[in-house]
Design an enzyme around this catalytic site. Structure first.
Site, PDB file in Angstrom:
ATOM      1  N   GLN A  96       0.551   5.784  11.823  1.00  0.00           N
ATOM      2  CA  GLN A  96       0.237   6.182  10.468  1.00  0.00           C
ATOM      3  C   GLN A  96       1.645   6.896  10.130  1.00  0.00           C
ATOM      4  O   GLN A  96       2.316   7.646  11.084  1.00  0.00           O
ATOM      5  CB  GLN A  96      -0.477   7.548  10.031  1.00  0.00           C
ATOM      6  CG  GLN A  96      -2.088   7.070   9.697  1.00  0.00           C
ATOM      7  CD  GLN A  96      -2.265   5.762  10.320  1.00  0.00           C
ATOM      8  OE1 GLN A  96      -2.842   5.623  11.514  1.00  0.00           O
ATOM      9  NE2 GLN A  96      -2.905   4.744   9.641  1.00  0.00           N
ATOM     10  N   GLY A  97       3.123   6.771   8.643  1.00  0.00           N
ATOM     11  CA  GLY A  97       3.847   6.717   8.218  1.00  0.00           C
ATOM     12  C   GLY A  97       4.987   5.580   8.441  1.00  0.00           C
ATOM     13  O   GLY A  97       6.059   5.963   8.200  1.00  0.00           O
ATOM     14  N   ASP A  98       4.973   4.698   9.785  1.00  0.00           N
ATOM     15  CA  ASP A  98       5.396   3.625   9.965  1.00  0.00           C
ATOM     16  C   ASP A  98       5.239   2.614   9.181  1.00  0.00           C
ATOM     17  O   ASP A  98       6.171   1.563   9.094  1.00  0.00           O
ATOM     18  CB  ASP A  98       5.110   3.184  11.504  1.00  0.00           C
ATOM     19  CG  ASP A  98       5.207   4.200  12.292  1.00  0.00           C
ATOM     20  OD1 ASP A  98       6.384   4.271  12.410  1.00  0.00           O
ATOM     21  OD2 ASP A  98       4.711   3.960  13.610  1.00  0.00           O
ATOM     22  N   SER A  99       4.069   2.100   8.057  1.00  0.00           N
ATOM     23  CA  SER A  99       4.019   1.441   7.399  1.00  0.00           C
ATOM     24  C   SER A  99       5.140   1.155   6.345  1.00  0.00           C
ATOM     25  O   SER A  99       5.293   2.189   5.434  1.00  0.00           O
ATOM     26  CB  SER A  99       2.811   2.066   6.321  1.00  0.00           C
ATOM     27  OG  SER A  99       1.851   1.610   7.209  1.00  0.00           O
TER      28      SER A  99
ATOM     29  N   ASP B 211       0.834  -7.309   1.945  1.00  0.00           N
ATOM     30  CA  ASP B 211       0.596  -6.076   1.594  1.00  0.00           C
ATOM     31  C   ASP B 211       2.040  -5.852   1.225  1.00  0.00           C
ATOM     32  O   ASP B 211       2.686  -6.002   2.800  1.00  0.00           O
ATOM     33  CB  ASP B 211      -0.117  -5.585   2.466  1.00  0.00           C
ATOM     34  CG  ASP B 211      -0.431  -3.462   2.941  1.00  0.00           C
ATOM     35  OD1 ASP B 211       0.585  -3.665   1.692  1.00  0.00           O
ATOM     36  OD2 ASP B 211      -0.021  -3.556   4.163  1.00  0.00           O
TER      37      ASP B 211
ATOM     38  N   HIS C 177       0.669  -1.277  -0.164  1.00  0.00           N
ATOM     39  CA  HIS C 177      -0.246   0.615   0.135  1.00  0.00           C
ATOM     40  C   HIS C 177       1.137   1.115  -0.047  1.00  0.00           C
ATOM     41  O   HIS C 177       0.486   2.833  -0.382  1.00  0.00           O
ATOM     42  CB  HIS C 177      -1.077   0.289   1.078  1.00  0.00           C
ATOM     43  CG  HIS C 177      -0.431  -0.101   2.175  1.00  0.00           C
ATOM     44  ND1 HIS C 177      -0.174  -0.544   3.559  1.00  0.00           N
ATOM     45  CD2 HIS C 177      -0.521   1.800   3.017  1.00  0.00           C
ATOM     46  CE1 HIS C 177      -0.112  -0.156   4.682  1.00  0.00           C
ATOM     47  NE2 HIS C 177      -0.026   1.641   4.282  1.00  0.00           N
TER      48      HIS C 177
HETATM   49  N1  ARG Z   1      -1.441   2.499   7.213  1.00  0.00           N
HETATM   50  C1  ARG Z   1      -0.542   2.511   8.006  1.00  0.00           C
HETATM   51  C2  ARG Z   1       0.718   3.396   7.798  1.00  0.00           C
HETATM   52  O1  ARG Z   1       0.477   3.435   6.716  1.00  0.00           O
HETATM   53  C3  ARG Z   1       0.066   2.167   9.599  1.00  0.00           C
HETATM   54  C4  ARG Z   1      -1.053   1.536  10.208  1.00  0.00           C
HETATM   55  C5  ARG Z   1      -0.268   1.001  11.680  1.00  0.00           C
HETATM   56  N2  ARG Z   1      -1.076   1.168  12.510  1.00  0.00           N
HETATM   57  C6  ARG Z   1      -1.190   0.576  13.667  1.00  0.00           C
HETATM   58  N3  ARG Z   1      -2.135   0.555  14.545  1.00  0.00           N
HETATM   59  N4  ARG Z   1      -0.439  -0.173  13.454  1.00  0.00           N
HETATM   60  O2  ARG Z   1       1.513   4.044   7.801  1.00  0.00           O
END
Ligand code: ARG
Length: 278
Positions: A232-235, A137, A83
């Site tokens: 968010q941002g860790d993905s 993913d 993603h």
């Molecule tokens: N989708 C998020 C990203 O793009 C990562 C989310 C992870 N969330 C969590 N609760 N561990 O950075």
């Protein structure tokens, strides 16, 4: 005039729900701008396989344009979340249309210029990646040049079942949201979490707007009561057990919430495929 202004407001108000739906969806799998909650500072010297994905053109030059994490698994290979390199994150359907897309290695502080920025030569996205469930993913990035300021981490293999036992301590790394409310740090953070049983993850995510837990391609991790998690941002960044890459930050409902653990791509399920694309 006044009428027109009101018409404009009405038009914006009418558009808001339509905008809120894609934004709400992206907040769980694809919001390309949140960091580790409940963690501590670390460095790319301590975790030399943690790298960042960047595009200043799309995400601005503060924080070196970082928008996702990634992991060095070979001298010219990094893995990330599918993603992170999809149309929603990049804003273009083909990454070649984002010419300043880079992998940044050896830069603990994104406000500085340490380390190196590498161009890409290819991106392979797992064809089984499913945007609705977030299954599979994972994407493999090939670099135009070998990494100098990063070293590779080994992938967990399907035989490494002990790494995925409930209760196993694991570390997650990233430059994402540290608050769950859009507080982006410039330095790398890490948090220690524990691997959770598939049954617990299935109970937390039986299917809903944030995603559906599928043990075949996912693993989840968290701490009792919440408070420590990726965000968010860790993905695309790493979840590490005993020096092996066991997961990639993928999704979750909010961040660090009690009862809603972080969900990661299960690396052992895709290790052979990653190796084939190195
Ligand atoms: N989708 C998020 C990203 O793009 C990562 C989310 C992870 N969330 C969590 N609760 N561990 O950075």
């Amino acid at each position: 005039m006044r009428f027109r202004v009101h018409t404009l407001f009405a038009a914006i108000a009418a558009l808001l729900p339509a905008l809120a739906i894609p934004m709400g969806l992206s907040a769980s799998p694809a919001a390309a701008n949140e960091v580790v909650v409940g963690g501590t500072l670390t460095t790319t010297q301590q975790a030399p396989w943690v790298v960042a994905l960047s595009s200043r053109a799309r995400f601005g030059s503060a924080r070196s344009g970082q928008f996702c994490g990634a992991v060095a698994v070979g001298p010219r290979t990094v893995v990330t979340a599918a993603h992170c390199v999809g149309t929603e994150a990049l804003g273009v359907s083909d990454w070649h249309q984002l010419p300043d897309l880079r992998v940044i290695a050896g830069r603990t502080d994104l406000g500085g210029s340490a380390g190196e920025e590498l161009q890409l030569s290819g991106i392979w996205v797992d064809p089984d990646y499913d945007q609705s469930t977030n299954a599979y993913d994972v994407a493999v990035i090939t670099l135009a040049q070998p990494l100098q300021d990063a070293s590779a981490i080994p992938l967990a293999q399907s035989s490494d079942t002990a790494d995925y036992q409930a209760g196993t301590p694991a570390e997650v790394y990233g430059w994402g949201d540290t608050t769950g409310r859009g507080g982006y740090p410039s330095t790398l953070h890490t948090a220690q979490v524990g691997i959770l049983a598939d049954s617990a993850c299935e109970a937390a995510y039986p299917g809903g707007s944030s995603g559906t837990y599928e043990a075949s391609s996912m693993v989840c991790a968290g701490v009792d009561g919440g408070g420590k998690d990726a965000c968010q941002g860790d993905s695309g960044g790493p979840l590490v057990v005993a020096g092996r890459l066991v997961g990639l930050v993928s999704w979750g409902n909010g961040c660090a919430l009690d009862g809603f653990p972080g969900v990661y791509t299960r690396v052992s399920a895709v290790a052979d495929l990653i190796a084939q694309h190195m």
